[in-house]
Design a protein around this motif. Sequence first.
Motif, PDB file in Angstrom:
ATOM      1  N   VAL A 196      47.794  30.247  43.143  1.00  0.00           N
ATOM      2  CA  VAL A 196      46.836  29.975  42.054  1.00  0.00           C
ATOM      3  C   VAL A 196      47.044  30.901  40.861  1.00  0.00           C
ATOM      4  CG1 VAL A 196      45.131  29.098  43.694  1.00  0.00           C
ATOM      5  CG2 VAL A 196      45.030  31.502  43.013  1.00  0.00           C
ATOM      6  N   ASN A 197      48.134  31.684  40.919  1.00  0.00           N
ATOM      7  CA  ASN A 197      48.419  32.687  39.886  1.00  0.00           C
ATOM      8  C   ASN A 197      47.194  33.563  39.619  1.00  0.00           C
ATOM      9  OD1 ASN A 197      50.138  34.063  38.112  1.00  0.00           O
ATOM     10  ND2 ASN A 197      49.468  32.844  36.368  1.00  0.00           N
ATOM     11  N   GLY A 198      46.563  33.995  40.728  1.00  0.00           N
ATOM     12  CA  GLY A 198      45.415  34.895  40.610  1.00  0.00           C
ATOM     13  C   GLY A 198      44.269  34.326  39.799  1.00  0.00           C
ATOM     14  N   TRP A 199      44.141  32.998  39.803  1.00  0.00           N
ATOM     15  CA  TRP A 199      43.101  32.311  39.008  1.00  0.00           C
ATOM     16  C   TRP A 199      43.198  32.717  37.541  1.00  0.00           C
ATOM     17  CZ3 TRP A 199      40.578  34.855  43.440  1.00  0.00           C
ATOM     18  CH2 TRP A 199      40.452  34.022  44.552  1.00  0.00           C
ATOM     19  N   GLU A 200      44.414  33.036  37.111  1.00  0.00           N
ATOM     20  CA  GLU A 200      44.637  33.430  35.708  1.00  0.00           C
ATOM     21  C   GLU A 200      43.702  34.568  35.284  1.00  0.00           C
ATOM     22  OE1 GLU A 200      47.167  32.498  34.131  1.00  0.00           O
ATOM     23  OE2 GLU A 200      47.797  30.759  35.299  1.00  0.00           O
ATOM     24  N   ALA A 201      43.491  35.509  36.228  1.00  0.00           N
ATOM     25  CA  ALA A 201      42.666  36.704  35.990  1.00  0.00           C
ATOM     26  C   ALA A 201      41.195  36.387  35.804  1.00  0.00           C
ATOM     27  CB  ALA A 201      43.195  37.513  34.811  1.00  0.00           C
ATOM     28  N   GLN A 202      40.753  35.192  36.210  1.00  0.00           N
ATOM     29  CA  GLN A 202      39.343  34.814  36.134  1.00  0.00           C
ATOM     30  C   GLN A 202      38.875  34.339  37.505  1.00  0.00           C
ATOM     31  OE1 GLN A 202      38.616  32.034  32.969  1.00  0.00           O
ATOM     32  NE2 GLN A 202      39.562  33.321  31.432  1.00  0.00           N
ATOM     33  N   PRO A 203      38.569  35.279  38.415  1.00  0.00           N
ATOM     34  CA  PRO A 203      38.152  34.871  39.760  1.00  0.00           C
ATOM     35  C   PRO A 203      36.887  34.024  39.718  1.00  0.00           C
ATOM     36  CG  PRO A 203      37.685  37.198  39.370  1.00  0.00           C
ATOM     37  CD  PRO A 203      38.518  36.735  38.215  1.00  0.00           C
ATOM     38  N   PRO A 204      36.720  33.126  40.683  1.00  0.00           N
ATOM     39  CA  PRO A 204      35.548  32.250  40.688  1.00  0.00           C
ATOM     40  C   PRO A 204      34.225  32.997  40.840  1.00  0.00           C
ATOM     41  CG  PRO A 204      36.798  32.026  42.725  1.00  0.00           C
ATOM     42  CD  PRO A 204      37.631  32.843  41.796  1.00  0.00           C
ATOM     43  N   ALA A 205      34.272  34.205  41.372  1.00  0.00           N
ATOM     44  CA  ALA A 205      33.062  35.020  41.526  1.00  0.00           C
ATOM     45  C   ALA A 205      33.472  36.487  41.584  1.00  0.00           C
ATOM     46  CB  ALA A 205      32.303  34.623  42.797  1.00  0.00           C
ATOM     47  N   GLY A 206      32.541  37.358  41.245  1.00  0.00           N
ATOM     48  CA  GLY A 206      32.813  38.788  41.315  1.00  0.00           C
ATOM     49  C   GLY A 206      33.570  39.315  40.107  1.00  0.00           C
ATOM     50  N   ASP A 207      33.679  40.636  40.060  1.00  0.00           N
ATOM     51  CA  ASP A 207      34.312  41.318  38.927  1.00  0.00           C
ATOM     52  C   ASP A 207      35.684  41.886  39.261  1.00  0.00           C
ATOM     53  OD1 ASP A 207      31.987  40.997  37.287  1.00  0.00           O
ATOM     54  OD2 ASP A 207      31.038  42.621  38.425  1.00  0.00           O
ATOM     55  N   HIS A 208      36.012  41.943  40.549  1.00  0.00           N
ATOM     56  CA  HIS A 208      37.248  42.600  40.979  1.00  0.00           C
ATOM     57  C   HIS A 208      37.943  41.759  42.048  1.00  0.00           C
ATOM     58  CE1 HIS A 208      35.351  46.126  39.107  1.00  0.00           C
ATOM     59  NE2 HIS A 208      34.291  45.841  39.843  1.00  0.00           N
ATOM     60  N   VAL A 209      39.257  41.924  42.150  1.00  0.00           N
ATOM     61  CA  VAL A 209      40.041  41.262  43.190  1.00  0.00           C
ATOM     62  C   VAL A 209      41.002  42.285  43.788  1.00  0.00           C
ATOM     63  CG1 VAL A 209      41.761  39.475  43.701  1.00  0.00           C
ATOM     64  CG2 VAL A 209      39.892  38.986  42.096  1.00  0.00           C
ATOM     65  N   VAL A 210      41.076  42.290  45.114  1.00  0.00           N
ATOM     66  CA  VAL A 210      42.061  43.098  45.829  1.00  0.00           C
ATOM     67  C   VAL A 210      43.016  42.132  46.526  1.00  0.00           C
ATOM     68  CG1 VAL A 210      42.452  44.755  47.690  1.00  0.00           C
ATOM     69  CG2 VAL A 210      40.503  45.057  46.150  1.00  0.00           C
TER      70      VAL A 210
ATOM     71  N   SER B 146      23.588  31.430  45.171  1.00  0.00           N
ATOM     72  CA  SER B 146      23.104  32.731  45.648  1.00  0.00           C
ATOM     73  C   SER B 146      24.212  33.513  46.342  1.00  0.00           C
ATOM     74  CB  SER B 146      21.917  32.543  46.597  1.00  0.00           C
ATOM     75  OG  SER B 146      22.292  31.827  47.755  1.00  0.00           O
ATOM     76  N   THR B 147      25.109  32.810  47.022  1.00  0.00           N
ATOM     77  CA  THR B 147      26.237  33.481  47.675  1.00  0.00           C
ATOM     78  C   THR B 147      27.184  34.067  46.648  1.00  0.00           C
ATOM     79  OG1 THR B 147      26.114  32.034  49.619  1.00  0.00           O
ATOM     80  CG2 THR B 147      28.213  33.152  49.209  1.00  0.00           C
ATOM     81  N   TRP B 148      27.565  33.286  45.663  1.00  0.00           N
ATOM     82  CA  TRP B 148      28.528  33.739  44.664  1.00  0.00           C
ATOM     83  C   TRP B 148      27.960  34.856  43.803  1.00  0.00           C
ATOM     84  CZ3 TRP B 148      31.731  29.069  42.416  1.00  0.00           C
ATOM     85  CH2 TRP B 148      32.429  28.475  43.463  1.00  0.00           C
ATOM     86  N   GLU B 149      26.661  34.833  43.536  1.00  0.00           N
ATOM     87  CA  GLU B 149      26.059  35.863  42.694  1.00  0.00           C
ATOM     88  C   GLU B 149      26.064  37.236  43.340  1.00  0.00           C
ATOM     89  OE1 GLU B 149      22.243  34.253  41.727  1.00  0.00           O
ATOM     90  OE2 GLU B 149      23.009  33.119  39.994  1.00  0.00           O
ATOM     91  N   THR B 150      26.152  37.293  44.670  1.00  0.00           N
ATOM     92  CA  THR B 150      26.155  38.593  45.356  1.00  0.00           C
ATOM     93  C   THR B 150      27.546  39.216  45.427  1.00  0.00           C
ATOM     94  OG1 THR B 150      26.523  37.680  47.582  1.00  0.00           O
ATOM     95  CG2 THR B 150      24.235  37.839  46.820  1.00  0.00           C
ATOM     96  N   ILE B 151      28.584  38.451  45.130  1.00  0.00           N
ATOM     97  CA  ILE B 151      29.963  38.933  45.324  1.00  0.00           C
ATOM     98  C   ILE B 151      30.351  39.933  44.244  1.00  0.00           C
ATOM     99  CG2 ILE B 151      32.395  38.236  45.326  1.00  0.00           C
ATOM    100  CD1 ILE B 151      31.478  35.560  46.559  1.00  0.00           C
ATOM    101  N   GLY B 152      30.867  41.076  44.696  1.00  0.00           N
ATOM    102  CA  GLY B 152      31.392  42.074  43.767  1.00  0.00           C
ATOM    103  C   GLY B 152      32.906  42.057  43.715  1.00  0.00           C
ATOM    104  N   THR B 153      33.536  41.867  44.895  1.00  0.00           N
ATOM    105  CA  THR B 153      34.991  41.896  44.994  1.00  0.00           C
ATOM    106  C   THR B 153      35.467  40.784  45.918  1.00  0.00           C
ATOM    107  OG1 THR B 153      34.967  44.304  44.758  1.00  0.00           O
ATOM    108  CG2 THR B 153      37.007  43.322  45.571  1.00  0.00           C
ATOM    109  N   ILE B 154      36.559  40.127  45.540  1.00  0.00           N
ATOM    110  CA  ILE B 154      37.232  39.153  46.392  1.00  0.00           C
ATOM    111  C   ILE B 154      38.506  39.788  46.925  1.00  0.00           C
ATOM    112  CG2 ILE B 154      38.519  36.971  46.424  1.00  0.00           C
ATOM    113  CD1 ILE B 154      36.518  35.873  44.398  1.00  0.00           C
TER     114      ILE B 154
END
Length: 203
Positions: free
Chosen positions: A84-98, A66-74
């Motif tokens: 972590v090389n930006g998780w290879e452009a696949q963050p563990p949750a959310g659609d965007h990373v700053v 439930s926590t991860w499903e609410t995340i929009g941006t990390i």
Amino acid sequence: MGTVIMHSVVSVDGFIADGNDDVGPLHDWYFNGDIPITEGGDGQYDHSGAGGRIKVSRASAEYVRSTWETIGTIVMGRRLFDLVNGWEAQPPAGDHVVVVSHRPKPEGWHPEASYHFVDDVTAAIGKARELAGERTVAVNAGEAGGQILAAGLVDEVAMDVVPVVFGSGKRYFGGIDGRRLLEDPHVVIQGEGVLHLRFKVRR
């Protein structure tokens, strides 16, 4: 606007890694359970820096999912991005990373990914909120997270406390100066090998 939550897995003495950035057993609980974070096993969260599939205990599963499903941006610091090389452009949750960094995105690095490099913590949270809309902004703990908390931009602190003592290393709150008050925890969930806690930041 969505809530800004500072979050990380942490040792009982307040460290997110040792002095060599090794997390040791801190993330073991992500892989020692029987319940995948997504019920259907569709793979959305079935990856990690170690390349393993995330399966947690039943006690942790609903909270983590439930926590991860609410995340929009990390929001992350540049050191973690590099590690972590930006998780290879696949963050563990959310659609965007700053990424809070004085250096730009590496040339040619995953141009399709919604990763944004911002050199100021206030601007970083502004950009993260813009991208997240009504969803949560999740701030990784550490130096960048501590600076964001010190700037008064964090609404809640979330800690997944693992029963291990590091003694020294990278602190959850980085090198933050001064006292910060939190409310009593409004989430207390005992998982297997981890205690999930969440505190609102006292204003």
